[in-house]
Design an enzyme around this catalytic site. Structure first.
Site, mmCIF file in Angstrom:
data_model
loop_
_atom_site.group_PDB
_atom_site.id
_atom_site.type_symbol
_atom_site.label_atom_id
_atom_site.label_comp_id
_atom_site.label_asym_id
_atom_site.label_seq_id
_atom_site.Cartn_x
_atom_site.Cartn_y
_atom_site.Cartn_z
ATOM 1 N N TYR A 1 4.047 -18.260 14.658
ATOM 2 C CA TYR A 1 3.422 -16.950 14.423
ATOM 3 C C TYR A 1 2.776 -16.781 13.059
ATOM 4 O O TYR A 1 1.790 -16.068 12.923
ATOM 5 C CB TYR A 1 4.447 -15.843 14.686
ATOM 6 C CG TYR A 1 4.977 -15.946 16.082
ATOM 7 C CD1 TYR A 1 4.144 -15.709 17.174
ATOM 8 C CD2 TYR A 1 6.280 -16.368 16.328
ATOM 9 C CE1 TYR A 1 4.603 -15.859 18.466
ATOM 10 C CE2 TYR A 1 6.748 -16.521 17.619
ATOM 11 C CZ TYR A 1 5.906 -16.269 18.688
ATOM 12 O OH TYR A 1 6.344 -16.436 19.961
ATOM 13 N N HIS B 1 7.203 -7.062 -3.640
ATOM 14 C CA HIS B 1 8.152 -8.038 -4.189
ATOM 15 C C HIS B 1 9.313 -8.167 -3.197
ATOM 16 O O HIS B 1 10.473 -8.037 -3.566
ATOM 17 C CB HIS B 1 8.663 -7.575 -5.558
ATOM 18 C CG HIS B 1 7.592 -7.416 -6.592
ATOM 19 N ND1 HIS B 1 7.797 -6.794 -7.811
ATOM 20 C CD2 HIS B 1 6.288 -7.803 -6.594
ATOM 21 C CE1 HIS B 1 6.679 -6.805 -8.513
ATOM 22 N NE2 HIS B 1 5.742 -7.408 -7.793
ATOM 23 N N HIS C 1 0.526 -6.027 -1.610
ATOM 24 C CA HIS C 1 1.366 -6.878 -2.465
ATOM 25 C C HIS C 1 2.694 -6.169 -2.702
ATOM 26 O O HIS C 1 2.712 -5.010 -3.117
ATOM 27 C CB HIS C 1 0.650 -7.131 -3.797
ATOM 28 C CG HIS C 1 1.545 -7.718 -4.842
ATOM 29 N ND1 HIS C 1 2.200 -8.926 -4.676
ATOM 30 C CD2 HIS C 1 1.928 -7.262 -6.055
ATOM 31 C CE1 HIS C 1 2.921 -9.182 -5.750
ATOM 32 N NE2 HIS C 1 2.783 -8.180 -6.600
ATOM 33 N N GLU D 1 -1.852 -4.653 -11.476
ATOM 34 C CA GLU D 1 -2.134 -5.865 -10.708
ATOM 35 C C GLU D 1 -3.473 -5.786 -9.961
ATOM 36 O O GLU D 1 -3.750 -6.619 -9.090
ATOM 37 C CB GLU D 1 -0.961 -6.139 -9.761
ATOM 38 C CG GLU D 1 0.292 -6.517 -10.563
ATOM 39 C CD GLU D 1 1.511 -6.875 -9.724
ATOM 40 O OE1 GLU D 1 1.900 -6.049 -8.888
ATOM 41 O OE2 GLU D 1 2.064 -7.952 -9.920
ATOM 42 N N HIS E 1 7.748 -14.137 -7.751
ATOM 43 C CA HIS E 1 7.120 -12.817 -7.898
ATOM 44 C C HIS E 1 6.971 -12.110 -6.540
ATOM 45 O O HIS E 1 7.589 -11.085 -6.313
ATOM 46 C CB HIS E 1 5.781 -13.018 -8.616
ATOM 47 C CG HIS E 1 5.016 -11.778 -8.897
ATOM 48 N ND1 HIS E 1 4.032 -11.713 -9.862
ATOM 49 C CD2 HIS E 1 5.058 -10.557 -8.334
ATOM 50 C CE1 HIS E 1 3.522 -10.480 -9.863
ATOM 51 N NE2 HIS E 1 4.124 -9.768 -8.947
HETATM 52 ZN ZN LIG Z 1 3.779 -7.835 -8.377
#
Ligand SMILES: [Zn+2]
Length: 197
Positions: free
Chosen positions: A120, A95, A93, A74, A160
């Site tokens: 916030y 999940h 990143h 990614e 995702h």
């Molecule tokens: Zn991912």
């Protein structure tokens, strides 16, 4: 300790904490930080539970591998953020469950896709946009993301997970936590049938 060693150690602490509290599982998460024109990103298949300083690949801003193991597949998501937002020093990143659940809700607006039930998210992260679903690791996803990278402060990839930048690792980490909590609140309110006035 060099800057790289210090940032690797800090990134490992963040990764271990995210894993220990169930914000990620297996080898699905990735993070990066930038020093000048070099990006250090977690290696493909690395796990946040056991992440160690040997698990980082070093790329240039064009995505060429300079040193270290094969990067997370990614990696183009990360480079798109650095290209679109020059002040970015780190990107995370994962999940995480509630961000993924919220990204599956039908009919979400592309812009500001997480409702501001508390102030916030807006204060700590900014505007969060939805990125249309495309297969993880696909050119289609990377292109859709690159287009959105200029338009928001953080992103939810549909079905995702979240992508959150920060000027520092800590800022990206706290931003990710805020986004996950905001998605959790939005999800719970929706399930309870409550709409804020
Ligand atoms: Zn991912």
């Amino acid at each position: 300790m060099t800057d790289v060693e210090m940032l690797c150690a800090e990134a490992c602490r963040i990764a271990h904490s995210l894993y220990a509290r169930g914000k990620t599982s297996g080898s699905s998460a990735n993070l990066s930080f930038r020093i000048g024109d070099q990006v250090y990103i977690t290696a493909g298949g690395s796990c946040f539970e056991t992440l160690c300083p040997e698990d980082y690949s070093c790329l240039n801003l064009q995505g060429d591998l300079l040193t270290g193991p094969r990067p997370s597949k990614e990696w183009p998501l990360h480079l798109s953020v650095y290209a679109a937002r020059p002040q970015t020093g780190a990107v995370i990143h994962v999940h995480s469950t509630y961000s993924v659940l919220w990204s599956c809700v039908p009919g979400l607006a592309q812009e500001d896709c997480v409702p501001p039930n508390t102030p916030y998210l807006r204060m700590k992260v900014g505007k969060v946009n939805l990125v249309n679903y495309a297969k993880p690791g696909s050119r289609e996803l990377f292109d859709a993301f690159a287009e959105q990278a200029f338009r928001a402060d953080a992103w939810l990839l549909r079905r995702h997970g979240p992508v959150v930048p920060g000027e520092t690792l800590t800022q990206a980490y706290y931003g990710l936590e805020e986004l996950e909590e905001s998605c959790r609140i939005a999800w719970e309110l929706r399930n309870a049938g409550i709409t804020l006035e």
